[in-house]
Design a protein around this motif. Structure first.
Motif, mmCIF file in Angstrom:
data_model
loop_
_atom_site.group_PDB
_atom_site.id
_atom_site.type_symbol
_atom_site.label_atom_id
_atom_site.label_comp_id
_atom_site.label_asym_id
_atom_site.label_seq_id
_atom_site.Cartn_x
_atom_site.Cartn_y
_atom_site.Cartn_z
ATOM 1 N N ILE A 59 8.902 40.232 61.342
ATOM 2 C CA ILE A 59 8.887 39.338 60.181
ATOM 3 C C ILE A 59 8.150 40.032 59.039
ATOM 4 O O ILE A 59 7.324 40.918 59.265
ATOM 5 N N SER A 60 8.446 39.587 57.818
ATOM 6 C CA SER A 60 7.775 40.167 56.657
ATOM 7 C C SER A 60 6.406 39.511 56.487
ATOM 8 O O SER A 60 6.115 38.476 57.097
ATOM 9 N N LEU A 61 5.601 40.097 55.629
ATOM 10 C CA LEU A 61 4.301 39.494 55.318
ATOM 11 C C LEU A 61 4.478 38.082 54.762
ATOM 12 O O LEU A 61 3.708 37.174 55.073
ATOM 13 N N GLN A 62 5.502 37.907 53.916
ATOM 14 C CA GLN A 62 5.725 36.588 53.313
ATOM 15 C C GLN A 62 6.150 35.574 54.379
ATOM 16 O O GLN A 62 5.699 34.428 54.376
ATOM 17 N N GLU A 63 7.011 36.016 55.288
ATOM 18 C CA GLU A 63 7.432 35.103 56.363
ATOM 19 C C GLU A 63 6.233 34.734 57.243
ATOM 20 O O GLU A 63 6.086 33.582 57.675
ATOM 21 N N PHE A 64 5.376 35.711 57.482
ATOM 22 C CA PHE A 64 4.166 35.447 58.273
ATOM 23 C C PHE A 64 3.331 34.340 57.628
ATOM 24 O O PHE A 64 2.936 33.367 58.283
ATOM 25 N N VAL A 65 3.064 34.477 56.333
ATOM 26 C CA VAL A 65 2.238 33.474 55.637
ATOM 27 C C VAL A 65 2.926 32.104 55.687
ATOM 28 O O VAL A 65 2.284 31.076 55.927
ATOM 29 N N ALA A 66 4.242 32.107 55.483
ATOM 30 C CA ALA A 66 4.969 30.834 55.542
ATOM 31 C C ALA A 66 4.810 30.190 56.917
ATOM 32 O O ALA A 66 4.529 28.998 57.035
ATOM 33 N N LEU A 67 4.945 30.995 57.960
ATOM 34 C CA LEU A 67 4.932 30.453 59.327
ATOM 35 C C LEU A 67 3.548 29.985 59.776
ATOM 36 O O LEU A 67 3.434 28.997 60.502
ATOM 37 N N VAL A 68 2.511 30.707 59.391
ATOM 38 C CA VAL A 68 1.182 30.340 59.899
ATOM 39 C C VAL A 68 0.402 29.454 58.929
ATOM 40 O O VAL A 68 -0.685 28.988 59.279
ATOM 41 N N SER A 69 0.951 29.228 57.732
ATOM 42 C CA SER A 69 0.182 28.447 56.760
ATOM 43 C C SER A 69 1.054 27.560 55.859
ATOM 44 O O SER A 69 1.021 26.330 55.960
ATOM 45 N N THR A 70 1.837 28.191 54.983
ATOM 46 C CA THR A 70 2.481 27.446 53.891
ATOM 47 C C THR A 70 3.431 26.346 54.371
ATOM 48 O O THR A 70 3.415 25.232 53.830
ATOM 49 N N ASN A 71 4.263 26.660 55.362
ATOM 50 C CA ASN A 71 5.253 25.661 55.784
ATOM 51 C C ASN A 71 4.596 24.419 56.372
ATOM 52 O O ASN A 71 5.070 23.296 56.187
ATOM 53 N N ALA A 72 3.499 24.621 57.100
ATOM 54 C CA ALA A 72 2.787 23.459 57.655
ATOM 55 C C ALA A 72 2.192 22.626 56.521
ATOM 56 O O ALA A 72 2.234 21.393 56.551
ATOM 57 N N ALA A 73 1.652 23.313 55.502
ATOM 58 C CA ALA A 73 1.086 22.579 54.359
ATOM 59 C C ALA A 73 2.172 21.743 53.672
ATOM 60 O O ALA A 73 1.956 20.579 53.325
ATOM 61 N N LYS A 74 3.347 22.338 53.514
ATOM 62 C CA LYS A 74 4.438 21.612 52.847
ATOM 63 C C LYS A 74 4.940 20.451 53.711
ATOM 64 O O LYS A 74 5.186 19.357 53.214
ATOM 65 N N THR A 75 5.094 20.699 54.993
ATOM 66 C CA THR A 75 5.634 19.665 55.880
ATOM 67 C C THR A 75 4.689 18.476 56.003
ATOM 68 O O THR A 75 5.122 17.329 56.075
ATOM 69 N N PHE A 76 3.397 18.758 56.031
ATOM 70 C CA PHE A 76 2.447 17.690 56.337
ATOM 71 C C PHE A 76 1.631 17.218 55.132
ATOM 72 O O PHE A 76 0.561 16.635 55.281
ATOM 73 N N GLY A 77 2.158 17.481 53.930
ATOM 74 C CA GLY A 77 1.562 16.852 52.744
ATOM 75 C C GLY A 77 0.258 17.462 52.278
ATOM 76 O O GLY A 77 -0.573 16.760 51.708
ATOM 77 N N LEU A 78 0.071 18.749 52.483
ATOM 78 C CA LEU A 78 -1.180 19.392 52.045
ATOM 79 C C LEU A 78 -0.973 20.411 50.927
ATOM 80 O O LEU A 78 -1.936 20.960 50.400
ATOM 81 N N PHE A 79 0.275 20.687 50.601
ATOM 82 C CA PHE A 79 0.603 21.717 49.616
ATOM 83 C C PHE A 79 0.589 21.124 48.211
ATOM 84 O O PHE A 79 1.083 20.013 48.040
ATOM 85 N N PRO A 80 0.093 21.812 47.181
ATOM 86 C CA PRO A 80 -0.453 23.177 47.131
ATOM 87 C C PRO A 80 -1.983 23.236 47.226
ATOM 88 O O PRO A 80 -2.554 24.281 46.962
ATOM 89 N N GLN A 81 -2.600 22.106 47.624
ATOM 90 C CA GLN A 81 -4.060 22.159 47.830
ATOM 91 C C GLN A 81 -4.370 23.216 48.894
ATOM 92 O O GLN A 81 -5.324 23.990 48.780
ATOM 93 N N LYS A 82 -3.556 23.212 49.939
ATOM 94 C CA LYS A 82 -3.690 24.177 51.029
ATOM 95 C C LYS A 82 -2.402 24.990 51.136
ATOM 96 O O LYS A 82 -1.351 24.573 50.653
ATOM 97 N N GLY A 83 -2.484 26.129 51.824
ATOM 98 C CA GLY A 83 -1.269 26.859 52.172
ATOM 99 C C GLY A 83 -0.840 27.927 51.185
ATOM 100 O O GLY A 83 0.201 28.551 51.372
ATOM 101 N N THR A 84 -1.631 28.169 50.145
ATOM 102 C CA THR A 84 -1.293 29.248 49.223
ATOM 103 C C THR A 84 -2.540 29.710 48.475
ATOM 104 O O THR A 84 -3.600 29.088 48.584
ATOM 105 N N ILE A 85 -2.397 30.806 47.772
ATOM 106 C CA ILE A 85 -3.458 31.247 46.862
ATOM 107 C C ILE A 85 -2.883 31.119 45.465
ATOM 108 O O ILE A 85 -1.991 31.882 45.068
ATOM 109 N N ALA A 86 -3.332 30.108 44.751
ATOM 110 C CA ALA A 86 -2.840 29.839 43.398
ATOM 111 C C ALA A 86 -3.977 29.178 42.634
ATOM 112 O O ALA A 86 -4.846 28.548 43.238
ATOM 113 N N VAL A 87 -3.965 29.317 41.326
ATOM 114 C CA VAL A 87 -5.023 28.704 40.512
ATOM 115 C C VAL A 87 -4.998 27.186 40.764
ATOM 116 O O VAL A 87 -3.943 26.556 40.696
ATOM 117 N N GLY A 88 -6.155 26.647 41.125
ATOM 118 C CA GLY A 88 -6.258 25.212 41.394
ATOM 119 C C GLY A 88 -6.201 24.855 42.871
ATOM 120 O O GLY A 88 -6.568 23.749 43.261
#
Ligand code: URP
Ligand code: ZN
Ligand code: ZN
Ligand code: ZN
Length: 471
Positions: free
Chosen positions: A359-388
């Motif tokens: 898997i790519s680095l991006q797929e890794f981040v999606a699988l271990v972090s971002t997708n769970a944040a999106k599925t369970f209502g935590l994104f973008p507070q959690k699951g990414t590195i972005a301003v805010g």
């Protein structure tokens, strides 16, 4: 205190770029170059990957189960998680026996309060689904900030729901917008196979997998998929292990059904022969669904690569080998089901996934972090590195080579299911909301600093009432 992370490579589910990250008041304040350090602690991340903190959507800490209780509590479990690069967990709040579901949630808060070192949310795991508990569900979910419910089609003697109650739970999911997580195995048929094996005098750990064949996972997955679709609910199939289940999920998704799937590191790396280890050692690898025949690993990797499975849960549910696992020394069906995985979920996925080119680095981040944040209502507070976003950040050294071992892990359990596995890469320092929890591989956090994450239902009551008034 302000922190400036300099010289690292920021990796998200979408991007990968060299930049400095300024953290202030627990949030990512700026991303860029030549940022004004102005009194900040400057952290040199040269040569390191800067990942969003891992989100583990599947843990069982301090949970009563199979006539005992899991060995990692909210302190040992979350410290181990942090060492491994995980900064948020969603744990299963088990309701079983309480007249009021709310009492179970209060009890779960008491377990976590003063102990958790990372942030956490709850899924409500309703052990007794009946008219009464179903009628309480919508209000409890909304009031307690819980946006997901788990139902079991396995564990016939403990938690198994009938098809009727499963369908009713899906209707609650459709109505409220809660995601419905289902453990898909046919518990009634498993019980029949278990009783037959025991009657024939088979007591060893390997009978755990022999009495839980993959067809029973495929069948239950298909059933859950159809009933969820009929009710209009969003279905999340937990711990998918085999081709039989993956095929059902792919077929449903191709038809446009609202189905997501999770798998776990052991199913991608170990196989059923581990349960055949001599003596009682196979008990270390007893969890449900069981480890499968090796060819399933490739099926699971392909499903992750193609986006048909979206998340990696640990299914952390630890029992000491020289302790609670021995409850089943004379009877495989009494071995407490579960293993210790919270610490190695992120690292094993990096090593077996990214370092081995699956898997790519991006797929890794999606699988271990971002997708769970999106599925369970935590994104973008959690699951990414972005301003805010919350400054939940893992500084990861991709070049370290190390060997996983119980002698160096931090979980409160006397064995590691990945013992001896050589992995590439290691979380070096980990922060949660801008505060170090792990610094240079050492725990520097404070038990109790983890915060409960209230999540919003997609159809909150106010919205539901408006709909009723308009209709
Ligand atoms: O064996 C397992 N997976 N134990 C935890 C409970 C569950 O089924 O998720
Ligand atoms: Zn389960
Ligand atoms: Zn392949
Ligand atoms: Zn589980």
């Amino acid at each position: 205190m302000k922190k400036l992370i300099t010289g690292g490579t920021v990796v998200t589910a979408a991007d990968e770029y060299r930049a400095d990250v300024l953290v202030e008041d627990g949030k990512v304040a700026q991303i860029g170059h030549d940022l004004d350090a102005g009194g900040a602690e400057v952290v040199d991340a040269s040569g390191l990957l800067v990942f969003p903190g891992g989100i583990d959507p599947h843990t069982h800490l301090d949970m009563p189960f199979n006539n005992t209780v899991t060995d990692d509590d909210w302190e040992t479990g979350t410290i181990a998680a942090a060492h491994g690069g995980t900064t948020t967990i969603i744990d299963f709040c088990l309701t079983a026996g309480e007249k009021r579901l709310k009492d179970a949630v209060v009890k779960w808060h008491e377990k976590a309060d003063g102990k958790a070192v990372i942030d956490y949310g709850f899924h409500l795991m309703v052990g007794e689904l009946n008219e009464d508990t179903l009628s309480q569900l919508p209000d409890v979910l909304e009031e307690e900030g819980i946006a997901s419910v788990k139902v079991f089609l396995a564990y016939a003697r403990e938690f198994q729901a009938s098809d009727r109650t499963l369908f009713q739970a899906f209707k609650v999911g459709a109505d409220t917008g809660a995601v419905v997580l289902v453990h898909c195995e046919n518990g009634s048929v498993i019980d029949e196979l278990v009783d037959t094996a025991l009657a024939e005098g088979h007591t060893e750990p390997k009978y755990h997998y022999l009495t839980r064949p993959p067809q029973l996972e495929g069948e239950a997955t298909k059933r859950a998929i159809e009933l969820a679709n009929l009710a209009g609910a969003k279905l999340y199939v937990v711990h998918v292990t085999c081709k039989e289940a993956v095929d059902e999920i792919i077929e449903a998704r191709n038809k446009g059904y609202d189905v997501l799937g999770e798998t776990c590191p052991p199913y991608l790396t170990l196989d059923q022969t581990y349960l055949e280890k001599p003596g009682f050692e196979g008990a270390k690898y007893v969890w449900s669904p069981p480890l499968r025949e090796k060819s399933n690993q490739d099926v699971l990797w392909h499903a992750l690569q193609s986006g048909q499975l979206q998340t990696i849960g640990s299914d952390q549910c630890s029992f000491n080998f020289n302790g609670k696992k021995r409850l089943g020394i004379d009877d495989f069906s009494k071995i407490p089901n579960g293993g210790p995985f919270i610490e190695d979920r992120f690292g094993v996925m990096y090593s077996e996934g990214v370092a081995k080119g699956r898997i790519s680095l991006q797929e890794f981040v999606a699988l271990v972090s971002t997708n769970a944040a999106k599925t369970f209502g935590l994104f973008p507070q959690k699951g990414t590195i972005a301003v805010g976003s919350d400054a939940d950040i893992v500084l990861f050294d991709p070049n370290v080579e190390r060997t996983i071992s119980a002698s160096t892990h931090h979980m409160n359990v006397d064995y590691n299911a990945f013992e001896g596995m050589e992995v590439r890469g290691e979380p070096v320092s980990v922060m949660v909301r801008g505060e170090w929890v792990i610094k240079d591989r050492k725990f520097v956090g404070n038990p109790g600093s983890g915060k409960y994450l209230r999540r919003k239902l997609a159809n909150a009551k106010t919205v539901r009432q408006q709909e009723v008034m308009q209709s």
